[in-house]
Every structure is written in C-alpha cells, then in structure tokens.
Design a protein around this motif. Structure first.
Motif, mmCIF file in Angstrom:
data_model
loop_
_atom_site.group_PDB
_atom_site.id
_atom_site.type_symbol
_atom_site.label_atom_id
_atom_site.label_comp_id
_atom_site.label_asym_id
_atom_site.label_seq_id
_atom_site.Cartn_x
_atom_site.Cartn_y
_atom_site.Cartn_z
ATOM 1 N N ARG A 8 39.594 42.509 122.344
ATOM 2 C CA ARG A 8 38.467 42.451 123.329
ATOM 3 C C ARG A 8 37.685 41.020 123.184
ATOM 4 O O ARG A 8 37.332 40.825 124.205
ATOM 5 C CB ARG A 8 37.420 43.771 122.915
ATOM 6 C CG ARG A 8 37.932 45.007 123.664
ATOM 7 C CD ARG A 8 37.960 45.292 125.231
ATOM 8 N NE ARG A 8 39.313 45.535 125.778
ATOM 9 C CZ ARG A 8 39.211 46.845 126.149
ATOM 10 N NH1 ARG A 8 37.994 47.709 126.062
ATOM 11 N NH2 ARG A 8 40.290 47.384 126.848
ATOM 12 N N LEU A 9 37.818 40.553 122.037
ATOM 13 C CA LEU A 9 36.971 39.452 121.722
ATOM 14 C C LEU A 9 37.837 38.345 122.720
ATOM 15 O O LEU A 9 36.997 37.411 123.185
ATOM 16 C CB LEU A 9 36.993 39.171 120.222
ATOM 17 C CG LEU A 9 35.719 38.362 119.627
ATOM 18 C CD1 LEU A 9 34.599 39.308 120.119
ATOM 19 C CD2 LEU A 9 35.993 38.219 118.115
ATOM 20 N N GLY A 10 39.138 38.408 122.577
ATOM 21 C CA GLY A 10 39.961 37.536 123.360
ATOM 22 C C GLY A 10 39.500 37.599 124.856
ATOM 23 O O GLY A 10 39.328 36.504 125.470
ATOM 24 N N GLY A 11 39.442 38.759 125.471
ATOM 25 C CA GLY A 11 38.944 38.980 126.786
ATOM 26 C C GLY A 11 37.586 38.352 126.881
ATOM 27 O O GLY A 11 37.643 37.974 128.100
ATOM 28 N N MET A 12 36.600 38.479 126.101
ATOM 29 C CA MET A 12 35.548 37.983 126.406
ATOM 30 C C MET A 12 35.377 36.547 126.437
ATOM 31 O O MET A 12 34.778 35.929 127.253
ATOM 32 C CB MET A 12 34.399 38.644 125.197
ATOM 33 C CG MET A 12 33.000 38.169 125.331
ATOM 34 S SD MET A 12 32.418 38.489 123.897
ATOM 35 C CE MET A 12 31.203 37.058 123.340
ATOM 36 N N LEU A 13 36.175 35.815 125.581
ATOM 37 C CA LEU A 13 36.256 34.390 125.562
ATOM 38 C C LEU A 13 37.025 34.182 126.936
ATOM 39 O O LEU A 13 36.287 33.067 127.438
ATOM 40 C CB LEU A 13 37.154 34.120 124.564
ATOM 41 C CG LEU A 13 36.570 33.950 123.096
ATOM 42 C CD1 LEU A 13 37.555 33.470 122.065
ATOM 43 C CD2 LEU A 13 35.244 33.226 123.091
ATOM 44 N N PHE A 17 34.990 31.673 129.516
ATOM 45 C CA PHE A 17 35.545 30.524 130.147
ATOM 46 C C PHE A 17 35.520 30.459 131.597
ATOM 47 O O PHE A 17 35.101 29.460 132.354
ATOM 48 C CB PHE A 17 37.174 30.399 129.590
ATOM 49 C CG PHE A 17 37.703 29.172 130.198
ATOM 50 C CD1 PHE A 17 37.676 27.710 130.042
ATOM 51 C CD2 PHE A 17 38.735 29.362 131.192
ATOM 52 C CE1 PHE A 17 38.140 26.848 130.487
ATOM 53 C CE2 PHE A 17 39.482 28.326 131.820
ATOM 54 C CZ PHE A 17 39.283 26.890 131.471
ATOM 55 N N ILE A 18 35.862 31.449 132.438
ATOM 56 C CA ILE A 18 35.824 31.785 133.819
ATOM 57 C C ILE A 18 34.458 31.288 134.257
ATOM 58 O O ILE A 18 34.310 30.689 135.145
ATOM 59 C CB ILE A 18 36.604 33.079 134.344
ATOM 60 C CG1 ILE A 18 37.874 32.993 133.804
ATOM 61 C CG2 ILE A 18 36.303 33.279 135.490
ATOM 62 C CD1 ILE A 18 38.448 34.556 133.977
ATOM 63 N N ILE A 19 33.614 32.010 133.701
ATOM 64 C CA ILE A 19 32.191 31.998 134.048
ATOM 65 C C ILE A 19 31.578 30.595 134.019
ATOM 66 O O ILE A 19 31.154 30.111 134.991
ATOM 67 C CB ILE A 19 31.368 33.221 133.523
ATOM 68 C CG1 ILE A 19 31.792 34.353 134.267
ATOM 69 C CG2 ILE A 19 29.725 32.710 133.735
ATOM 70 C CD1 ILE A 19 30.852 35.486 133.743
ATOM 71 N N LEU A 287 24.834 30.522 131.542
ATOM 72 C CA LEU A 287 25.635 30.491 130.552
ATOM 73 C C LEU A 287 25.216 31.704 129.431
ATOM 74 O O LEU A 287 25.856 32.342 129.082
ATOM 75 C CB LEU A 287 26.007 29.351 129.771
ATOM 76 C CG LEU A 287 27.075 28.515 130.712
ATOM 77 C CD1 LEU A 287 27.275 27.368 129.918
ATOM 78 C CD2 LEU A 287 28.325 29.454 130.843
ATOM 79 N N LEU A 288 23.812 31.578 129.094
ATOM 80 C CA LEU A 288 23.167 32.511 128.089
ATOM 81 C C LEU A 288 23.159 33.869 128.673
ATOM 82 O O LEU A 288 23.737 34.781 128.021
ATOM 83 C CB LEU A 288 21.526 32.014 128.001
ATOM 84 C CG LEU A 288 20.779 33.048 127.177
ATOM 85 C CD1 LEU A 288 21.059 32.686 125.753
ATOM 86 C CD2 LEU A 288 19.653 33.198 127.446
ATOM 87 N N ILE A 289 22.732 34.136 129.928
ATOM 88 C CA ILE A 289 22.893 35.476 130.588
ATOM 89 C C ILE A 289 24.380 35.976 130.524
ATOM 90 O O ILE A 289 24.439 37.219 130.183
ATOM 91 C CB ILE A 289 22.364 35.352 131.960
ATOM 92 C CG1 ILE A 289 20.821 35.226 132.131
ATOM 93 C CG2 ILE A 289 22.448 36.639 132.773
ATOM 94 C CD1 ILE A 289 20.173 34.953 133.223
ATOM 95 N N ARG B 135 41.149 39.103 136.643
ATOM 96 C CA ARG B 135 40.247 38.631 135.782
ATOM 97 C C ARG B 135 39.101 38.033 136.320
ATOM 98 O O ARG B 135 37.949 38.129 135.638
ATOM 99 C CB ARG B 135 41.141 37.605 134.856
ATOM 100 C CG ARG B 135 42.031 38.089 133.744
ATOM 101 C CD ARG B 135 41.430 37.577 132.495
ATOM 102 N NE ARG B 135 42.041 38.274 131.497
ATOM 103 C CZ ARG B 135 41.637 39.195 130.647
ATOM 104 N NH1 ARG B 135 40.274 39.539 130.913
ATOM 105 N NH2 ARG B 135 42.232 39.829 129.658
ATOM 106 N N ILE B 136 39.072 37.254 137.063
ATOM 107 C CA ILE B 136 37.911 36.468 137.751
ATOM 108 C C ILE B 136 37.099 37.421 138.184
ATOM 109 O O ILE B 136 35.830 37.538 138.125
ATOM 110 C CB ILE B 136 38.503 35.503 138.886
ATOM 111 C CG1 ILE B 136 39.237 34.267 138.236
ATOM 112 C CG2 ILE B 136 37.305 35.050 139.534
ATOM 113 C CD1 ILE B 136 39.562 33.162 139.324
#
Lengths: 314, 301
Positions: A8-13, A17-19, A287-289, B135-136
């Motif tokens: 899940r941590l990987g997914g969050m990273l 990155f995408i955002i 980014l903070l949000i 993903r996006i």
C-alpha cells in the motif's frame, strides 16, 4: 500484514508521483507567463525576461520538471512569488487550524451520521427510517458555504451564541477556542454526516439479511443481541471506509469553510495564492493536501486490513 | 447486464418499435413514483426557468437602481424576491442564475461523459493502458475535486469557459471509471463474444454492442455530476475565483449578499435555497434513475 503495508505504501508513492506530475503540468503549461502576471500592465519585455530568469522560468519545461521533482525529494518546496518566504514555512504556519477544523468536523459527522444510519436500518420502513433518511438527504445536498452563512446569521448575528468568524488556537486560549470551532465544524461536517448515515444504513441492511444472522435468530438470540452483537460489527467495516473517504473530502471542503468563517488555514492560503497567481505556493498547498489525503487513505487501508483479514490477501 | 436495456435499441426494425413501446411503459411507471416525478418535474422547471429567463424576468439582471437598494421581498412592491445592494431585482438575477447553472451543469455533464466514455472504452480494451489509466483515475478521484479545479483556474484564469473546462477535467475520471468497469465486465459476455466471432471488428463491437450497455450507468453518473458541477461552480464563484463578479449567477449573488447578511438576509437566502433544492432534486433523481437503469451498481456505490 507487513507485506500488505509495504504494498500500500508503494501504491501511495505512485499516487503521489502522479499527482505531483499533474500539478506540475497544470501550473506550468499555462498560457501567459507568471512573470507577466506578476509585473502587471505596465511591464517592459526586458523586465519580464529578467524576472523569468530570476524565477528560473527561462529553462525548458522538462528541465524544470526534473529540477522541481529533485527539489521536492530533498524537501525544498520553493519560495513564494508573492513575497520571498519559503513555501514550506508559510504552509507549516497555516496547518493547525485546518487540521483541527477537519478532525472536529469528522468526529461530528461520525457522531451524527452513524447513529442516524443505525436507527434508520433497525427501524427500516417505519416513519423513523423515513425521517432519518430525509435528514440525511437534506444534509448531503446542503451547499456548505450557504449552510455556513445561515449558521452565522442565526447563531452569531441574531442570537450571538457563537462568534461569526475567526479562529483562536487551542494552545493560546483553550477555554475560548472551541466556541470558534462549533459553527465551522457543523458547516463542514453536515453533508458528510448525511452521506455517512446513508452508507451506514445500507451496510447494516445488507448484513442483516446474511445467513449467519438468520442462524443466530433461529437459535433464539434476541433481536437486540443479533443487531448489536453480530450485525453492527460486520457492517462497520465498509462504513469505516466511507468515513475515510469523507475525511479525505473534508480536507478539500475546508477550503470553502475557511473562506466563510475567515479561518487562517491552508485553504485560505490556497485561495489567496490562486488570486495572486503564486504558483510555487499553489503547488505546495496542493501537494500537502494530496499527502494528507494519501495518508488518510493509507491509514484507512491498514485499519481495514486489521479489521478484516480477507482484505490483506486480495 | 446481458440484456440490452430498452433505451439502447437501435429502433430500425419491428423489434425496435416494440422496444420503444416497452420503454415508454417503463418510463411511465417510473414517473408514477412520487419521488421520481417530483425530481423530474423540478429539474425541468429549473431548466425551463433558465432557458426562458429573458422572457420571464421582469427586469434586466444587471439593471441598477440605487434608490431601490436592499428592498425586502414583497408580492406587491414590484420585487418578488427583493433587491440587492445595487437595487438589482433578485428574482430576475435568480432566473439568469438558473441559466448559468444549467449551462455549466449540462456542459460539464456532456463533455465529461464524451471524454470519459472514450477513455473508459479504450482502457477496457487495452490492458496495459487500462491499468495505467486506472492508476491516474484513482489518484485524481481520491483527491478533493475542488482543489484540482482551483489549480486549473489559477492557470487558466476565471471565466465561464474555464470553469467548465476545469470541472470537466475533474469529473471525467468518474465517467471513465464506470465505463471502464462496465467494458471489462461486458467483454466476456456471450453476446459480445458472439459479435466478435461473427467477424465484428473491435471498434464496431465496442461502439455498437458495448457502448450502448454502458449508457445506463453513465446517465446515472451524469445526474450526480450535474449536481456536483452546480455546487462546485457556486463554490468557486463564492471563493472569488469562478465566474466574474458582473455575472448573474447564484454563486455571485451569494458572494455579494454575504456583506449584507444581517441587513438583507434574503439576498443570500434565495440563491442558497435554489442551489440546495436543485442539488437535492438531482440526488433524488439520480437515485431513481439508478434503480431504473443500473440496479446492480446500487450496492457498489
């Protein structure tokens, strides 16, 4: 369990990155240069070029992107275009009101929404159910800026029960600060209380028709015990997910609420920065949000996996 | 989802006529439910008010009459819903505001549906692209929509067109996700496999067989997106970054009226009430349409 958390941590990273990439694209591929906007109407081309150089905007977009990502990874969020303050320190100074407002509103939404949903499900099809769902529907449709104005009009201007606007930190005046929070928290929490109530009802109803509850009933377990002991616990797992989503959305909703009640939080900062075209600050706040939202989702996923072991193996 | 919904018929043959008749029957019985009828009726009323605003409005929405400022609502005084701080007629401004809300809502729904359907269908066919896409989409959807809209407006500037563009961007993922999920489920259905076995090309099968079956859920999503778009536009405008102050929109009336909250509460009451009722209505309408068009997703959403 650890494998699940790491995944899940990987997914969050990846999501972060995408955002961050989307945020960079949105704020950099703009028609019209920030330098021209900052300098205003009576600018000369020389001034624009000089400011562009100063802001590092004379380099190509891919170069800026790599530079920006590198800066982010080292914790450098840049400096404001508006004044030369560091983005990180300005945001840090605005964080407290937003966090306290959001958490208070979330507690309120859960404290109202879940009992309302449970009552509606237990008394399904009765007038009580109907009334609870009408309240929930109304709550879900109230635009929160309007609700905020109505609350100010009634509770601050007519009856003077609570202050109309402003914020006092818990750390400065613990006895006084809660009075400033009541109306904003209701404003922010009301619509989510409605959504949580509807979901809590739907989840409980779905569980109530399960086979193991029929078994419990046929064994002679009292209905009260069936609901409190068996149904409620299982229905709370999906409901918990809804609460997580609501908390993430409230972080965004606080932007409007802060504007209504003049609360000096991150949301107000974002609006001020949008009006000033202060792009480094806009990027930083977004980014903070995004980080807060991602952390909430991560926490929800982990608690979910603790509550329901099946989820870990999906 | 294996049956073709009645509204998806091509209507070119006898069966099409029969299906149209069934569709009318289903539509009529759906409208007999009070919640659906009221939802549909009120929505139609707002659309009509918006479309006919120039004909119904007693005043020009921008007509300033300082001597008549802050007049309370009255049935006989000439200003049904009162006037604002510049003496402009609130009722007229409300009608034109309905027009803005309908334009924003409808544009965002149409644009985000078209783009979302294209992305969702494509994502459902290309596994690699589909995964990347999801993903996006999950990333964007986990994010409070107003924040992205604010970033886009900061970059594009405040105007009606840019608000529509920003909100379209924010709501495309919702449609794309629904269409993507439907496409994945439908691709292994027998009627799709049969169409492919009969030599139907990928594009033809996707457009003629899969697309029509995703329209039910898209219409349901569209109803909710309309509601979200109305609220988001009003929020952005209220925050001072949406529509320019001169516009007659519900968000502008609210934002301007907020300085006269105590002296003239009616200025903020009516636009707020209008947004609330329209959104409430669209939510009820969306629930009703979901029961009709997309019964399976009830549990999922």
């Amino acid at each position: 369990m650890w494998a699940f958390i790491v995944r899940r941590l990987g997914g969050m990273l990846v999501t972060m990155f995408i955002i961050s990439t989307l945020v960079f694209i949105i704020t950099n591929v703009v028609p019209g240069s920030p330098a021209a906007l900052i300098l205003g109407e009576d600018r000369t081309p020389d001034q624009v070029a000089a400011l562009n150089r100063e802001l590092g905007l004379d380099r190509s977009v891919p170069v800026r992107y790599v530079q920006w990502l590198g800066d982010l990874l080292t914790g450098n969020f840049g400096t404001s275009y508006y004044n030369d303050n560091s983005v990180a320190s300005v945001i840090a100074g605005r964080l407290e009101p937003t966090l306290i407002l959001t958490v208070t509103a979330a507690i309120l939404a859960v404290a109202i929404g879940i009992p309302l949903g449970i009552v509606a499900a237990v008394y399904q099809g009765t007038r009580l159910d109907y009334a609870a769902m009408v309240v929930a529907l109304i709550g879900a449709a109230l635009p929160n800026f309007w609700l905020g104005l109505l609350l100010i009009l009634l509770f601050a201007l007519y009856w003077s029960v609570f202050p109309a606007a402003g914020y006092v930190s818990v750390f400065d005046a613990p006895a006084d600060s809660w009075r400033y929070l009541v109306l904003p928290a209701i404003t922010l929490g009301a619509s989510h209380a409605g959504v949580i109530a509807r979901m809590a009802r739907a989840n409980l109803l779905e569980v109530m028709s399960a086979d193991y509850l029929r078994t419990a009933r046929s064994k002679g377990v009292r209905e009260r015990q069936v609901i409190l002991g068996h149904a409620l616990r299982n229905s709370m797992i999906p409901t918990f997910g809804v609460v997580g989503v609501a908390l993430a959305l409230m972080i965004g909703g606080s932007i409007v609420t802060e504007a209504v009640f003049a609360i000096p939080g991150v949301g107000r900062l974002l609006i001020e920065s949008v009006l000033r075209r202060d792009f480094p600050m806009i990027q930083g706040v977004i980014l903070l949000i995004a980080l807060l939202v991602a952390l909430v989702n991560l926490a929800v996923d982990i608690v979910y996996a603790i509550l329901d072991p099946r989820i870990r193996y999906e | 989802m294996s049956e073709t919904p009645p509204n998806a018929g091509t209507g070119a043959d006898d069966a099409g006529g029969a299906r149209a008749a069934t569709a009318r029957g289903i539509g009529a019985s759906w409208l007999r439910k009070p919640a659906n009828a009221i939802g549909f009726g009120l929505f139609a009323l707002v659309v009509a008010a918006g479309l006919l605003a120039p004909l119904i409005a007693p005043y020009d929405p921008g007509f300033i009459a300082i001597r008549d400022r802050l007049e309370p609502p009255s049935l006989t005084g000439g200003h049904l819903l009162g006037t604002d701080h510049l003496g402009r007629d609130i009722f007229s401004r409300m009608l034109y505001g309905a027009r803005v809300s309908v334009i924003v809502g409808a544009s965002v729904v149409v644009l985000s549906s078209l783009i979302g359907i294209a992305i969702g269908l494509f994502g459902g066919y290309s596994r690699r692209f589909g995964n990347f896409l999801m993903r996006i989409i999950d990333g964007v959807m986990a994010f409070p929509e107003i924040v992205f809209a604010l970033a886009l407006i900061a970059a594009l500037g405040s105007s009606l067109t840019n608000v529509i563009i920003a909100l379209t961007f924010v709501y495309v993922p919702r449609v794309a996700r629904v269409v993507h999920a439907c496409t994945l489920a439908l691709r292994n259905q027998e009627f799709v496999l049969a169409a492919e076995a009969l030599g139907g090309g990928t594009l033809r099968v996707a457009v003629r067989h899969i697309l029509p079956n995703t329209l039910g859920p898209v219409v349901v999503q569209g109803t909710f997106i309309f509601a979200y778009a109305v609220i988001s536009e009003a929020s952005l405008t209220f925050l001072g970054v949406g529509l320019p102050p001169g516009t007659a929109s519900w968000g502008v009336i609210l934002a301007e009226g907020r300085n006269y909250l105590l002296d003239a509460p009616w200025i903020t009451t009516f636009p707020g009430l209008a947004i609330f009722l329209l959104v409430l209505n669209l939510n009820i309408l969306g629930d009703g349409l979901r029961d009709l068009l997309d019964p399976r997703s009830r549990k999922l959403l």
